[in-house]
Design a protein around this motif. Structure first.
Motif, PDB file in Angstrom:
ATOM      1  N   UNK A  59       0.802  -1.215   0.000  1.00  0.00           N
ATOM      2  CA  UNK A  59       0.000   0.000   0.000  1.00  0.00           C
ATOM      3  C   UNK A  59       0.831   1.259   0.000  1.00  0.00           C
ATOM      4  N   UNK A  60       2.093   1.168   0.418  1.00  0.00           N
ATOM      5  CA  UNK A  60       2.975   2.327   0.416  1.00  0.00           C
ATOM      6  C   UNK A  60       3.264   2.708  -1.033  1.00  0.00           C
ATOM      7  N   UNK A  75      20.745   2.976   4.585  1.00  0.00           N
ATOM      8  CA  UNK A  75      19.847   3.999   5.132  1.00  0.00           C
ATOM      9  C   UNK A  75      19.811   5.304   4.333  1.00  0.00           C
ATOM     10  N   UNK A  76      20.832   5.571   3.545  1.00  0.00           N
ATOM     11  CA  UNK A  76      20.843   6.798   2.756  1.00  0.00           C
ATOM     12  C   UNK A  76      20.220   6.632   1.374  1.00  0.00           C
ATOM     13  N   UNK A  77      19.658   5.457   1.087  1.00  0.00           N
ATOM     14  CA  UNK A  77      18.955   5.250  -0.177  1.00  0.00           C
ATOM     15  C   UNK A  77      17.725   6.144  -0.213  1.00  0.00           C
ATOM     16  N   UNK A  78      17.368   6.607  -1.401  1.00  0.00           N
ATOM     17  CA  UNK A  78      16.152   7.417  -1.532  1.00  0.00           C
ATOM     18  C   UNK A  78      14.932   6.617  -1.092  1.00  0.00           C
ATOM     19  N   UNK A  79      14.891   5.342  -1.494  1.00  0.00           N
ATOM     20  CA  UNK A  79      13.839   4.426  -1.034  1.00  0.00           C
ATOM     21  C   UNK A  79      14.549   3.358  -0.212  1.00  0.00           C
ATOM     22  N   UNK A  80      14.433   3.486   1.111  1.00  0.00           N
ATOM     23  CA  UNK A  80      15.115   2.600   2.050  1.00  0.00           C
ATOM     24  C   UNK A  80      14.220   1.395   2.324  1.00  0.00           C
ATOM     25  N   UNK A  81      14.702   0.206   1.959  1.00  0.00           N
ATOM     26  CA  UNK A  81      13.961  -1.039   2.169  1.00  0.00           C
ATOM     27  C   UNK A  81      14.784  -1.911   3.111  1.00  0.00           C
ATOM     28  N   UNK A  82      14.445  -1.907   4.375  1.00  0.00           N
ATOM     29  CA  UNK A  82      15.211  -2.612   5.396  1.00  0.00           C
ATOM     30  C   UNK A  82      14.785  -4.072   5.449  1.00  0.00           C
ATOM     31  N   UNK A  83      15.301  -4.859   4.508  1.00  0.00           N
ATOM     32  CA  UNK A  83      14.957  -6.269   4.411  1.00  0.00           C
ATOM     33  C   UNK A  83      16.185  -7.005   3.868  1.00  0.00           C
ATOM     34  N   UNK A  86      17.016  -7.450   0.113  1.00  0.00           N
ATOM     35  CA  UNK A  86      17.371  -6.262  -0.666  1.00  0.00           C
ATOM     36  C   UNK A  86      18.847  -5.952  -0.417  1.00  0.00           C
ATOM     37  N   UNK A  87      19.605  -5.728  -1.498  1.00  0.00           N
ATOM     38  CA  UNK A  87      21.017  -5.358  -1.360  1.00  0.00           C
ATOM     39  C   UNK A  87      21.130  -3.930  -0.851  1.00  0.00           C
ATOM     40  N   UNK A  88      22.288  -3.620  -0.267  1.00  0.00           N
ATOM     41  CA  UNK A  88      22.490  -2.261   0.260  1.00  0.00           C
ATOM     42  C   UNK A  88      22.303  -1.217  -0.831  1.00  0.00           C
ATOM     43  N   UNK A  89      22.806  -1.479  -2.010  1.00  0.00           N
ATOM     44  CA  UNK A  89      22.596  -0.614  -3.171  1.00  0.00           C
ATOM     45  C   UNK A  89      22.017  -1.511  -4.264  1.00  0.00           C
ATOM     46  N   UNK A  90      20.712  -1.655  -4.251  1.00  0.00           N
ATOM     47  CA  UNK A  90      20.040  -2.662  -5.071  1.00  0.00           C
ATOM     48  C   UNK A  90      19.837  -2.205  -6.520  1.00  0.00           C
ATOM     49  N   UNK A  91      19.161  -1.074  -6.694  1.00  0.00           N
ATOM     50  CA  UNK A  91      18.872  -0.593  -8.044  1.00  0.00           C
ATOM     51  C   UNK A  91      18.583   0.900  -8.005  1.00  0.00           C
ATOM     52  N   UNK A 131      11.891  -6.142  -6.206  1.00  0.00           N
ATOM     53  CA  UNK A 131      13.137  -5.809  -5.519  1.00  0.00           C
ATOM     54  C   UNK A 131      13.091  -6.564  -4.199  1.00  0.00           C
ATOM     55  N   UNK A 132      13.852  -7.652  -4.095  1.00  0.00           N
ATOM     56  CA  UNK A 132      13.743  -8.507  -2.911  1.00  0.00           C
ATOM     57  C   UNK A 132      12.331  -9.029  -2.793  1.00  0.00           C
ATOM     58  N   UNK A 133      11.729  -8.874  -1.614  1.00  0.00           N
ATOM     59  CA  UNK A 133      10.343  -9.327  -1.408  1.00  0.00           C
ATOM     60  C   UNK A 133       9.316  -8.256  -1.736  1.00  0.00           C
ATOM     61  N   UNK A 134       9.767  -7.111  -2.240  1.00  0.00           N
ATOM     62  CA  UNK A 134       8.870  -5.992  -2.528  1.00  0.00           C
ATOM     63  C   UNK A 134       8.396  -6.052  -3.986  1.00  0.00           C
ATOM     64  N   UNK A 135       7.091  -6.137  -4.162  1.00  0.00           N
ATOM     65  CA  UNK A 135       6.489  -6.141  -5.496  1.00  0.00           C
ATOM     66  C   UNK A 135       5.925  -4.746  -5.752  1.00  0.00           C
ATOM     67  N   UNK A 136       6.585  -4.011  -6.631  1.00  0.00           N
ATOM     68  CA  UNK A 136       6.134  -2.664  -6.979  1.00  0.00           C
ATOM     69  C   UNK A 136       5.359  -2.680  -8.281  1.00  0.00           C
ATOM     70  N   UNK A 137       4.312  -1.886  -8.366  1.00  0.00           N
ATOM     71  CA  UNK A 137       3.636  -1.607  -9.635  1.00  0.00           C
ATOM     72  C   UNK A 137       4.007  -0.202 -10.035  1.00  0.00           C
ATOM     73  N   UNK A 138       4.382  -0.040 -11.298  1.00  0.00           N
ATOM     74  CA  UNK A 138       4.686   1.290 -11.804  1.00  0.00           C
ATOM     75  C   UNK A 138       3.368   1.989 -12.077  1.00  0.00           C
ATOM     76  N   UNK A 139       3.194   3.172 -11.501  1.00  0.00           N
ATOM     77  CA  UNK A 139       1.979   3.956 -11.688  1.00  0.00           C
ATOM     78  C   UNK A 139       2.339   5.286 -12.328  1.00  0.00           C
ATOM     79  N   UNK A 140       1.351   5.899 -12.964  1.00  0.00           N
ATOM     80  CA  UNK A 140       1.549   7.217 -13.573  1.00  0.00           C
ATOM     81  C   UNK A 140       0.284   8.032 -13.352  1.00  0.00           C
TER      82      UNK A 140
END
Length: 143
Positions: A59-60, A75-83, A86-91, A131-140
């Protein structure tokens, strides 16, 4: 008998304190994922966004700004995914000339677009990015 052409109600948007993040309740959509048409024209949204459809933080929604948006466990990633998946610098997501792409940053588990592992891919509304366990949908949005 209900009219088959009656559109489903759109979820309310709750704005958080961070202007780049907002929350769209997903409980009302359980078993009814967003369609490509719904995510291609999100009311009140300007430009591209990533909606967490499945996984932690479902929902986020993350608004993407022109230029680069980094994603990772750092922690300094624009989108921080603490899991741990997810790699420290994933994408990173890149917006230029009104187009959106994703570039993997050498992540351990990879970045997937529509179930295909990619190093780089152009994206459009409705694409799923894993990205890892996060399933994102691209929205516009049209705003």
């Amino acid at each position: 008998m209900a009219d088959e052409h009656t559109p489903e109600p759109k979820p309310e948007v709750e704005v958080e304190t961070d202007p780049t993040v907002f929350y769209v309740p997903v409980s009302d959509r359980a078993g009814h994922p967003l369609t490509r048409e719904q995510v291609a024209h999100v009311d009140g949204l300007s430009g591209f966004a990533l909606v967490v459809e499945k996984g932690p933080r479902a929902g986020m929604t993350y608004l993407l700004r022109p230029g680069n948006t980094t994603v990772g466990r750092h922690p300094e990633s624009d989108i921080f995914l603490n899991d741990v998946t997810v790699s420290r610098q994933h994408c990173r997501f890149v917006i230029s000339n009104e187009s959106l792409s994703v570039e993997d940053s050498g992540s351990t588990n990879g970045t997937y677009v529509n179930e295909q592992r990619v190093d780089q891919a152009d994206l459009e509304a409705g694409d799923e990015v894993l990205v890892g366990r996060f399933h994102f949908l691209v929205a516009h949005g049209d705003a």
